[in-house]
Motif scaffolding. Structure first.
Motif, PDB file in Angstrom:
ATOM      1  N   GLN A 261       0.845  -1.151   0.079  1.00  0.00           N
ATOM      2  CA  GLN A 261      -0.090  -0.088   0.114  1.00  0.00           C
ATOM      3  C   GLN A 261       0.822   1.307  -0.011  1.00  0.00           C
ATOM      4  N   GLY A 262       1.950   1.265   0.831  1.00  0.00           N
ATOM      5  CA  GLY A 262       3.012   2.645   0.735  1.00  0.00           C
ATOM      6  C   GLY A 262       3.249   2.555  -0.607  1.00  0.00           C
ATOM      7  N   THR A 263       3.883   1.414  -1.291  1.00  0.00           N
ATOM      8  CA  THR A 263       4.412   1.556  -2.623  1.00  0.00           C
ATOM      9  C   THR A 263       3.536   2.106  -3.564  1.00  0.00           C
ATOM     10  N   ILE A 264       2.130   1.772  -3.466  1.00  0.00           N
ATOM     11  CA  ILE A 264       0.915   2.361  -4.523  1.00  0.00           C
ATOM     12  C   ILE A 264       0.847   4.097  -4.152  1.00  0.00           C
ATOM     13  N   VAL A 265       0.715   4.270  -2.851  1.00  0.00           N
ATOM     14  CA  VAL A 265       0.516   5.766  -2.426  1.00  0.00           C
ATOM     15  C   VAL A 265       1.908   6.493  -3.055  1.00  0.00           C
ATOM     16  N   HIS A 266       2.953   5.904  -2.896  1.00  0.00           N
ATOM     17  CA  HIS A 266       4.322   6.539  -3.526  1.00  0.00           C
ATOM     18  C   HIS A 266       4.049   6.859  -4.953  1.00  0.00           C
ATOM     19  N   HIS A 267       3.581   5.785  -5.587  1.00  0.00           N
ATOM     20  CA  HIS A 267       3.520   5.875  -7.020  1.00  0.00           C
ATOM     21  C   HIS A 267       2.591   7.159  -7.281  1.00  0.00           C
ATOM     22  N   LEU A 268       1.401   7.091  -6.750  1.00  0.00           N
ATOM     23  CA  LEU A 268       0.386   8.022  -6.950  1.00  0.00           C
ATOM     24  C   LEU A 268       0.711   9.336  -6.541  1.00  0.00           C
ATOM     25  N   GLU A 269       1.502   9.675  -5.611  1.00  0.00           N
ATOM     26  CA  GLU A 269       1.975  10.788  -5.165  1.00  0.00           C
ATOM     27  C   GLU A 269       3.100  11.497  -6.477  1.00  0.00           C
ATOM     28  N   GLU A 270       3.904  10.337  -6.849  1.00  0.00           N
ATOM     29  CA  GLU A 270       4.706  10.736  -7.774  1.00  0.00           C
ATOM     30  C   GLU A 270       4.004  11.179  -9.193  1.00  0.00           C
ATOM     31  N   LEU A 271       3.136  10.391  -9.571  1.00  0.00           N
ATOM     32  CA  LEU A 271       2.264  10.525 -10.734  1.00  0.00           C
ATOM     33  C   LEU A 271       1.619  11.979 -10.633  1.00  0.00           C
ATOM     34  N   ARG A 272       1.111  12.296  -9.104  1.00  0.00           N
ATOM     35  CA  ARG A 272       0.400  13.714  -9.222  1.00  0.00           C
ATOM     36  C   ARG A 272       1.378  14.819  -9.423  1.00  0.00           C
ATOM     37  N   ARG A 273       2.668  14.475  -8.799  1.00  0.00           N
ATOM     38  CA  ARG A 273       3.625  15.532  -8.816  1.00  0.00           C
ATOM     39  C   ARG A 273       4.120  15.547 -10.508  1.00  0.00           C
ATOM     40  N   ARG A 274       4.027  14.736 -11.259  1.00  0.00           N
ATOM     41  CA  ARG A 274       4.381  14.705 -12.650  1.00  0.00           C
ATOM     42  C   ARG A 274       3.257  15.517 -13.371  1.00  0.00           C
ATOM     43  N   ILE A 275       2.205  15.367 -13.094  1.00  0.00           N
ATOM     44  CA  ILE A 275       1.012  15.903 -13.782  1.00  0.00           C
ATOM     45  C   ILE A 275       0.858  17.417 -13.520  1.00  0.00           C
ATOM     46  N   ILE A 276       1.411  17.857 -12.185  1.00  0.00           N
ATOM     47  CA  ILE A 276       1.070  19.196 -11.682  1.00  0.00           C
ATOM     48  C   ILE A 276       2.333  19.967 -12.553  1.00  0.00           C
ATOM     49  N   ILE A 277       3.563  19.288 -12.750  1.00  0.00           N
ATOM     50  CA  ILE A 277       4.513  20.054 -13.507  1.00  0.00           C
ATOM     51  C   ILE A 277       4.128  20.190 -14.904  1.00  0.00           C
ATOM     52  N   SER A 278       3.556  19.114 -15.515  1.00  0.00           N
ATOM     53  CA  SER A 278       3.259  19.074 -16.975  1.00  0.00           C
ATOM     54  C   SER A 278       2.150  20.052 -17.006  1.00  0.00           C
ATOM     55  N   GLY A 279       1.318  20.062 -16.301  1.00  0.00           N
ATOM     56  CA  GLY A 279      -0.014  21.011 -16.230  1.00  0.00           C
ATOM     57  C   GLY A 279       0.497  22.606 -16.265  1.00  0.00           C
ATOM     58  N   SER A 280       1.662  22.647 -15.206  1.00  0.00           N
ATOM     59  CA  SER A 280       2.135  24.135 -15.225  1.00  0.00           C
ATOM     60  C   SER A 280       2.945  24.432 -16.372  1.00  0.00           C
ATOM     61  N   ALA A 281       3.576  23.684 -16.963  1.00  0.00           N
ATOM     62  CA  ALA A 281       4.212  24.158 -18.253  1.00  0.00           C
ATOM     63  C   ALA A 281       3.130  24.420 -19.214  1.00  0.00           C
ATOM     64  N   PHE A 282       2.127  23.584 -19.156  1.00  0.00           N
ATOM     65  CA  PHE A 282       0.985  23.998 -20.336  1.00  0.00           C
ATOM     66  C   PHE A 282       0.687  25.431 -20.198  1.00  0.00           C
ATOM     67  N   ILE A 283       0.055  25.679 -18.899  1.00  0.00           N
ATOM     68  CA  ILE A 283      -0.322  26.917 -18.493  1.00  0.00           C
ATOM     69  C   ILE A 283       0.723  28.196 -18.855  1.00  0.00           C
ATOM     70  N   VAL A 284       1.960  27.851 -18.649  1.00  0.00           N
ATOM     71  CA  VAL A 284       2.998  28.927 -19.014  1.00  0.00           C
ATOM     72  C   VAL A 284       2.856  29.191 -20.455  1.00  0.00           C
ATOM     73  N   PHE A 285       3.079  27.890 -21.287  1.00  0.00           N
ATOM     74  CA  PHE A 285       3.173  28.222 -22.587  1.00  0.00           C
ATOM     75  C   PHE A 285       1.848  28.976 -23.153  1.00  0.00           C
ATOM     76  N   PHE A 286       0.659  28.337 -22.507  1.00  0.00           N
ATOM     77  CA  PHE A 286      -0.588  28.872 -22.918  1.00  0.00           C
ATOM     78  C   PHE A 286      -0.578  30.307 -22.846  1.00  0.00           C
ATOM     79  N   CYS A 287      -0.144  30.960 -21.662  1.00  0.00           N
ATOM     80  CA  CYS A 287      -0.201  32.379 -21.446  1.00  0.00           C
ATOM     81  C   CYS A 287       0.747  33.245 -22.468  1.00  0.00           C
ATOM     82  N   VAL A 288       1.874  32.515 -22.578  1.00  0.00           N
ATOM     83  CA  VAL A 288       2.739  33.135 -23.817  1.00  0.00           C
ATOM     84  C   VAL A 288       2.035  33.130 -24.957  1.00  0.00           C
ATOM     85  N   ALA A 289       1.640  31.976 -25.478  1.00  0.00           N
ATOM     86  CA  ALA A 289       1.010  32.093 -26.801  1.00  0.00           C
ATOM     87  C   ALA A 289      -0.179  32.935 -27.018  1.00  0.00           C
TER      88      ALA A 289
END
Length: 236
Positions: free
Chosen positions: A5-33
Motif C-alpha cells: 500500500q505504501g508503494t502504491i501511495v508513493h507511485h500515486l504521489e509521484e504521478l500527481r507531481r508529474r501531472i502538476i509539473i506538466s500542467g504548469s508548463a502547459f499553463i505557462v506556454f498557454f499564457c505566452v501563446a
C-alpha cells in the motif's frame, strides 16, 4: 499501512507531481501563446479571402483560446515527455534509462513533423476538395468552424507521428516486442485505415494519400522495434 500500500501511495504521489509539473508548463506556454495569439491568427488566415465571421461576441475568445491551446500543447510536449520518462525511470535498469533518454527530443520533433504534415499536405488537400464541392454555394465561414476544422486536420497527425518513438520506448522497457507488433498488424492496419477515412473527404485518392503514410509509420515502428529488441538481447 503495509509495504504494498505504501508503494502504491508513493507511485500515486509521484504521478500527481508529474501531472502538476506538466500542467504548469502547459499553463505557462498557454499564457505566452495567448500574448502572441493575434500574430498566430493572422499567419493562419493569410490565404483566406476576406474575413472570417463571428456569430457571437464571445466567439473571438473561444478562437483565441483554441489557437493558444494548440500552441501550448506543441511547446509543452518536451516537458510532458520528460515528466513521463521521470515517472517510469525508477522501474528501468541503468542501460534502459540511458537508451530511452534520446526518445524525449524525438517525441517533440515528430509531433511538430506530424502537425506540419497535416497542415501543409492534408489540410490544403481536404480544404481544396471541399471548396470544389461548395462551388455552387455562397460560402461564409465562421472563425470557430474554420479553426476547428483546421485543428482536426493537423493535430491528430502530431500524435500519430509519435508512434515509432513510443513503440521503441515500449520495446525497450519490455512492454512490446516485434512478434506482438507483427501479430497485431492486421488490426493496426484496420484501425489506421478507419482513422484515415474518418479525417479525410469521401474520395479514394484522399484516403490513399493518408493511409499510405500511416501504414509506413507502422512498418517503420515494427522495424525500429526489431532493432531495439535485438540490441537489448545482445546487451543481456
Amino acid at each position: 499501512m503495509n509495504q504494498q500500500q505504501g508503494t502504491i501511495v508513493h507511485h500515486l504521489e509521484e504521478l500527481r507531481r508529474r501531472i502538476i509539473i506538466s500542467g504548469s508548463a502547459f499553463i505557462v506556454f498557454f499564457c505566452v501563446a495567448f500574448i502572441f495569439v493575434k500574430d498566430i491568427y493572422n499567419w493562419l488566415v493569410r490565404d483566406v479571402q476576406g474575413k472570417l465571421t463571428l456569430l457571437a461576441p464571445s466567439d473571438v475568445i473561444w478562437v483565441y483560446f483554441m489557437l493558444a491551446g494548440v500552441a501550448a500543447i506543441a511547446f509543452s510536449m518536451p516537458v510532458i515527455a520528460w515528466q513521463a520518462w521521470l515517472f517510469v525511470k525508477p522501474a528501468l535498469r541503468p542501460n534502459e534509462y540511458k537508451a530511452t533518454m534520446s526518445f524525449i527530443p524525438a517525441l517533440a520533433v515528430l509531433f511538430l513533423v506530424g502537425v506540419s504534415f497535416g497542415y501543409f499536405i492534408i489540410y490544403p488537400m481536404v480544404y481544396s476538395f471541399l471548396e470544389t464541392l461548395a462551388g455552387d454555394f455562397e460560402t461564409m465561414y465562421t472563425a470557430e468552424k474554420y479553426f476547428s476544422f483546421m485543428i482536426n486536420m493537423t493535430v491528430p497527425f502530431g500524435f500519430l507521428f509519435e508512434m515509432p518513438v513510443i513503440v521503441m520506448f515500449l520495446t525497450q522497457i519490455g512492454v512490446l516486442n516485434p512478434a506482438r507488433l507483427a501479430k497485431a498488424r492486421k488490426l493496426a492496419y484496420f484501425g489506421l485505415a478507419v482513422t484515415a477515412v474518418t479525417i479525410t473527404p469521401p474520395d479514394i485518392m484522399s484516403d490513399i494519400l493518408v493511409i499510405i503514410p500511416l501504414f509506413l509509420l507502422y512498418e517503420i515502428s515494427v522495424s525500429l522495434s526489431k532493432f531495439v529488441y535485438r540490441k537489448k538481447l545482445k546487451e543481456q
